[in-house]
Design a protein around this motif. Structure first.
Motif, short mmCIF file in Angstrom:
data_model
loop_
_atom_site.label_atom_id
_atom_site.label_comp_id
_atom_site.label_asym_id
_atom_site.label_seq_id
_atom_site.Cartn_x
_atom_site.Cartn_y
_atom_site.Cartn_z
N ALA A 1 106.30 57.34 -7.93
CA ALA A 1 106.33 57.29 -6.47
C ALA A 1 106.52 55.85 -6.00
O ALA A 1 107.37 55.56 -5.15
CB ALA A 1 105.03 57.86 -5.90
N GLY A 2 105.76 54.93 -6.56
CA GLY A 2 105.85 53.52 -6.16
C GLY A 2 107.23 52.95 -6.44
O GLY A 2 107.74 52.13 -5.66
N THR A 3 107.86 53.39 -7.51
CA THR A 3 109.19 52.87 -7.86
C THR A 3 110.23 53.31 -6.81
O THR A 3 111.05 52.51 -6.36
CB THR A 3 109.60 53.37 -9.26
N TYR A 4 110.18 54.59 -6.38
CA TYR A 4 111.14 55.04 -5.36
C TYR A 4 110.85 54.37 -4.01
O TYR A 4 111.78 54.05 -3.27
CB TYR A 4 111.14 56.57 -5.24
N LEU A 5 109.58 54.13 -3.72
CA LEU A 5 109.27 53.42 -2.47
C LEU A 5 109.82 51.99 -2.52
O LEU A 5 110.34 51.48 -1.53
CB LEU A 5 107.75 53.42 -2.22
N ALA A 6 109.74 51.39 -3.70
CA ALA A 6 110.30 50.04 -3.85
C ALA A 6 111.82 50.08 -3.66
O ALA A 6 112.41 49.16 -3.06
CB ALA A 6 109.95 49.47 -5.22
#
Ligand code: UD1
Length: 420
Positions: free
Chosen positions: A237-242
């Motif tokens: 999730a954090g990677t796509y938000l980045a």
């Protein structure tokens, strides 16, 4: 070896459904060894490391069945071997997680000793000392950990330094069937550790202190199979938000637990993003905003995760100003830096700290990374770099990101795979 070709596309938009957490699925899969009856797991991501774990369990005689929804049923009632061979441990360090359950339930295990890896030496001494404290006899012979226990393991008071995620998980799985009470102090508090503990409790274990740094385990005589659904992957999730932050886009990730990402979301806000959450979605809006540099120190949960360090480093590389990122968990986790420098990033490293001076743009280049999150960060950089970025050694990505091209296509990114 497959490559991913990424090119600049402008804004991304839409929703991405987040998969089950790799780092929760792996210990839970190994935890199935503890049950005398079959277990059914759902929300297990389709990833190389999961395939390797299933191969490992099957090689020991675990019966594995998939249903039409890709739920996995595992039956460890008739084990034929208690060995994790070099070939499998070598491709996935998390194979060490069979040591605790095998020793706890059967009183014996033979597991290849994982070597160092690209991000550091990564010893397993804490796993071994903890099990010795529980009464196991452990020898290392010809690269194998050979563990035996005379009857059940005995409850013990174990303190772990530094905090170790898989160490806590391995000792937790060793302790659930031990005689008496085990205290695991300075335990890792990562949501994936808590997910494993909840799974074990559902099977009949008696673990208290979940989510705290002291886990208390009252040993029980047997555990039974259950149905269990793995938590969402906070790092995916954090990677796509980045990706949304870097491309100045608005993106929603669904089927997530925002509580697991608290500090990461705070850092996105500090970087200039507008974040809104519901119980199981997170929306990041970076449209018409500029990236601000954020200083980061990686630390065990609930502080900033090392597994999000590389992604924030790329954000900082494009931010307006200077920032530092200090990596305190692994000694060699800046391999993406030299590759990003080839794309035009301005970063210097001293000891465990990277100093990043934001640049206006990056340019595409052939790049290569030697670990999972570093590879992800190069894809992120490719999304905004001028021209094409070719990310080599995609197998690292396939270990941790389910359907990465499909998910990126869905939100409008230009990314495709080249197979040799
Ligand atoms: C897990 C995660 C990984 C994440 C890391 C830190 C899985 C499958 N992997 O890795 O994605 O980056 O946590 O959040 O869950 N150490 C020792 N002795 C030991 C064990 C560890 O000195 O016996 C040290 C390590 O070298 C490292 C630190 O402890 O410096 C933390 O490592 P650890 O938490 O064990 O990482 P993993 O569990 O391997």
């Amino acid at each position: 070896m497959d490559k991913l070709v990424v090119s600049c596309q402008g804004e991304l938009s839409g929703n991405i459904e987040i998969s089950g957490a790799k780092n929760a699925a792996l210990p839970i899969l190994m935890g199935c060894l503890l049950a005398e009856t079959p277990t059914k797991l759902s929300n297990v991501p389709h990833l190389m490391d999961v395939t390797t774990s299933i191969q490992l369990l099957a090689s020991m005689g675990v019966d594995v069945l998939f249903d039409e929804h890709l739920n996995i049923e595992l039956d460890a009632s008739h084990l034929t071997s208690k060995e994790a061979p070099y070939e499998l441990v070598n491709t996935m360090r998390a194979s060490i997680l069979v040591l605790g359950p095998l020793l706890g339930r059967f009183g014996e295990a033979k597991v290849s000793l994982p070597g160092g890896c690209a991000i550091g030496s990564r010893p397993v001494d804490i796993h071994i000392h903890g099990m010795q404290k529980m009464g196991a006899d452990i020898q290392v012979e010809q690269g194998y950990i050979i563990a035996k226990s005379n009857g059940r393991l005995k409850g013990a008071d174990i303190s772990m330094t530094p905090v170790t995620v898989t160490g806590t998980e391995n000792l937790l799985m060793a302790a659930v069937l031990a005689e008496g009470t085990t205290y695991l102090r300075n335990a890792a508090r990562e949501p994936e550790v808590t997910d494993l503990a909840e799974f074990l409790n559902k099977m009949g274990a008696k673990i208290s202190g979940l989510g705290t740094s002291t886990l208390v385990i009252e040993g029980v005589e047997r555990l039974s199979g259950v149905e269990y659904s793995v938590i969402p992957d906070r790092i995916e999730a954090g990677t796509y938000l980045a990706a949304a932050a870097i491309t100045k886009s608005k993106l929603t990730v669904t089927k997530v637990n925002p509580k697991h990402l608290s500090i990461v979301l705070d850092k996105f806000t500090e970087a200039g993003a507008d974040i809104t959450c519901t119980a199981n979605t997170i929306t990041l809006d970076m449209r018409n905003r500029s990236l601000k540099p954020v200083n980061i120190v990686t630390d065990p949960y609930p502080l900033f995760p090392t597994d999000m360090q590389a992604q924030f480093l790329v954000m900082n590389a494009l931010a307006d100003g200077e920032s530092t990122i200090q990596e305190t968990i692994f000694e060699n986790r800046f391999m993406h830096v030299s590759e990003l420098a080839r794309m035009g990033a301005d970063i210097s490293i001293e000891g465990n700290t990277a100093t990043i001076r934001g640049v206006k743009k990056l340019h595409g280049a052939p790049v290569m990374a030697t670990d999972l999150r570093a590879s992800a960060s190069l894809i992120l950089a490719g999304l905004v770099a001028e021209g094409e970025t070719i990310v080599n050694r995609v197998y690292h990505i396939d270990r941790g990101y389910e359907l990465i091209e499909e998910k990126f296509h869905k939100i409008g990114a230009h990314i495709y795979r080249l197979s040799d």
